[in-house]
Design a protein around this motif. Structure first.
Motif, PDB file in Angstrom:
ATOM      1  N   SER A 410      -2.880  11.256   8.327  1.00  0.00           N
ATOM      2  CA  SER A 410      -3.296  10.355   9.407  1.00  0.00           C
ATOM      3  C   SER A 410      -4.353   9.368   8.941  1.00  0.00           C
ATOM      4  O   SER A 410      -4.701   8.431   9.670  1.00  0.00           O
ATOM      5  N   GLY A 411      -4.854   9.577   7.711  1.00  0.00           N
ATOM      6  CA  GLY A 411      -5.749   8.582   7.118  1.00  0.00           C
ATOM      7  C   GLY A 411      -5.070   7.268   6.813  1.00  0.00           C
ATOM      8  O   GLY A 411      -5.725   6.309   6.405  1.00  0.00           O
ATOM      9  N   ASN A 412      -3.737   7.212   7.023  1.00  0.00           N
ATOM     10  CA  ASN A 412      -3.035   5.930   6.840  1.00  0.00           C
ATOM     11  C   ASN A 412      -3.525   4.870   7.816  1.00  0.00           C
ATOM     12  O   ASN A 412      -3.176   3.700   7.692  1.00  0.00           O
ATOM     13  N   TRP A 413      -4.329   5.285   8.787  1.00  0.00           N
ATOM     14  CA  TRP A 413      -4.898   4.308   9.720  1.00  0.00           C
ATOM     15  C   TRP A 413      -5.773   3.299   8.990  1.00  0.00           C
ATOM     16  O   TRP A 413      -5.931   2.161   9.440  1.00  0.00           O
ATOM     17  N   SER A 414      -6.333   3.698   7.844  1.00  0.00           N
ATOM     18  CA  SER A 414      -7.198   2.776   7.108  1.00  0.00           C
ATOM     19  C   SER A 414      -6.409   1.649   6.461  1.00  0.00           C
ATOM     20  O   SER A 414      -6.936   0.549   6.253  1.00  0.00           O
ATOM     21  N   ILE A 415      -5.147   1.891   6.096  1.00  0.00           N
ATOM     22  CA  ILE A 415      -4.357   0.831   5.474  1.00  0.00           C
ATOM     23  C   ILE A 415      -3.525   0.069   6.503  1.00  0.00           C
ATOM     24  O   ILE A 415      -2.851  -0.901   6.151  1.00  0.00           O
TER      25      ILE A 415
END
Length: 512
Positions: A410-415
């Motif tokens: 869910s850290g894909n929110w940064s990209i």
């Protein structure tokens, strides 16, 4: 609007720091709402589906209002929006401590806090992208870890505050902490526009001649009115007795003075009418043009195949990928896993791994040989696999591992802003992010209640996570397939557009 060249450092690192703390303070409680969710279930004794609306609204309303948030940041700037939104978040959290029922929480915690978080997120992303170009992936990764660190800390903090002061005292303390966003907002110094403005004319000089010079018909009416007055004065003289020469002279002087005063007042009145008429006509015309421009730009964005696929993929991802961060504690309790076995709260594991994932994926996005769009699609597909495995987890260790995997992915929110910027450009970033976050808001708002309703119907979370995993998988595959360069050749777009660059220097150039 074209801004100054991004400094990629300097005061930009201060912007990164205050944006980090802004997201930390505003998103800490809404993302760690799973701790409060259990308390609200026991306090109000409502169904899981209805109670889940509180947390889903807190995360979804701000995203649903993202188009409006983007317009607000573009119109007023990041600093005023941040200062204003801090009062919304703090007020909503403090009001929630006095909630008499679950419906009051829908407004205080769900709408007020959620809308404030949406405004703050848009403001922090927009001003960070202005200050960074070459290191934008790293900068966005750093500020987006603020919400994840907030989730990690607030999950444990809210548990301790509930033990010490109860649910009401916990919300009051958390609301008071969020007022520190005011300090962060005061340090968000904006970049100025690169276009130099020409010397402004005075307001009256901007008014067209047709509003200042009256046509002949109006002049004739004025002359006719003066003739009527003179005629009435002459007739009145004929009726009265003859006056002396001094009397006639005084009367003539008074008449000239009165005529000059009347003429001046008429000119001033006409000028004011002309100014107001021109102002309101220009205001209406400008608003209409703004609406037309916004509609044209929105339609133009959806003609981009990648942007349209992102819109759908983000919606499906948030329907299936967001509920675990809200419901993982209740999933463990429903699986008869004792809280005594919880070394670290599962929500905290999701939070810290999300922070690591955001930072790691943000750094990867800065490598020239990595296609950020394919990287984003890969995280969606891997998330769907982790969701399919949740029903088979019957121990704390397995749930902790899956929580860590889901958190990292869910850290894909940064990209997400990085991909959006590469897709539509920095000038349209606020507008495009607003539309895409609207899609995410729909998913966030619907995901947890759907999972809760599945449990209310089947008394199990298994079917809910099979459904969520299927949604995320469909979104990832759709995004990956539509991004393939072969579509441009099939549509013949390579005859009209520049060929797509290789995977190492990704730049979107496909259209629908």
């Amino acid at each position: 609007m074209v801004f100054e060249k991004s400094p990629d450092g300097g005061w930009g690192w201060v912007i990164v720091l205050v944006s980090f703390f802004t997201q930390f303070l505003c998103y800490g409680s809404p993302l760690a709402v799973g701790v409060l969710y259990l308390e609200w279930l026991d306090t109000f004794e409502e169904g899981k589906g209805k109670t889940a609306w509180v947390g889903s609204l807190a995360s979804g309303v701000g995203l649903l209002a993202s188009p409006v948030c983007g317009v607000c940041v573009s119109a007023f700037g990041a600093r005023p929006v941040t200062v204003f939104s801090s009062f919304m978040v703090a007020g909503g959290l403090m009001m929630s401590s006095f909630a008499p029922n679950i419906y009051f929480l829908f407004f205080s915690y769900g709408i007020l806090v959620g809308l404030g978080c949406g405004l703050l997120y848009t403001a922090t992303v927009a001003i960070t992208c202005q200050y960074f170009d070459r290191r934008r992936g790293l900068a966005l990764g750093l500020i987006s870890t603020g919400s994840s660190v907030g989730l990690f800390i607030y999950a444990a903090l809210q548990k301790e505050l509930i033990k010490l002061y109860g649910l009401e005292g916990c919300l009051l303390v958390v609301g008071a902490l969020s007022l520190n966003i005011l300090v962060c907002g005061s340090l968000m110094r904006p970049l100025h526009s690169r276009s130099s403005s020409l010397p402004a004319k005075s307001y009256l000089e901007k008014i067209p001649d047709q509003y200042l010079i009256y046509n002949e018909k109006e002049k004739n009416v004025d002359e006719e009115n003066v003739n009527i007055l003179e005629k009435a004065s002459t007739e009145g003289k004929g009726v009265n007795k003859p006056c002396s020469s001094d009397c006639k002279q005084d009367s003539l002087m008074n008449k000239n003075r009165l005529s000059s005063i009347t003429s001046k007042e008429t000119d001033v009145y006409k000028m004011k009418v002309a100014e107001q008429t021109y102002f309101y006509k220009q205001l209406a015309k400008n608003k209409w043009y703004l609406y037309l421009d916004y509609r044209e730009e929105t339609l133009g964005l959806f003609k981009n195949r990648v942007f349209s696929s992102l819109f759908v993929a983000i919606f499906f991802f948030d329907i299936g990928g967001f509920p675990p961060s809200l419901l993982m504690e209740d999933i463990a309790r429903s699986s008869n896993i004792s809280e005594e076995n919880h070394i670290i709260p599962l929500v905290s594991i999701i939070g810290i791994m999300t922070a690591i994932g955001k930072l790691a994926l943000g750094i990867l996005a800065d490598f020239e040989w990595i296609n950020t769009l394919y990287l984003y699609a890969l995280t969606l597909i891997m998330t769907s696999v982790a969701l399919f495995l949740i029903p088979f987890a019957q121990s704390y260790i397995i749930l902790a591992i899956l929580s860590g995997v889901l958190g990292f992915l869910s850290g894909n929110w940064s990209i997400f802003p990085y991909v959006t910027t590469k897709t539509v450009g920095i000038e349209k970033l606020a507008h495009a992010c607003g539309i895409l976050m609207f899609s995410a808001g729909l998913g966030n708002s619907l995901g947890p209640p759907i999972v809760g309703w599945f449990y209310d119907w089947t008394k199990s979370y298994n079917a809910a996570f099979y459904f969520g995993g299927l949604c995320v998988l469909c979104g990832g595959v759709l995004l990956l397939v539509t991004a393939l360069p072969c579509w441009d050749r099939l549509n013949g777009s390579d005859r009209h557009e520049k060929p797509l660059p290789h995977i190492g220097s990704y730049k979107v150039s496909f259209t629908a």
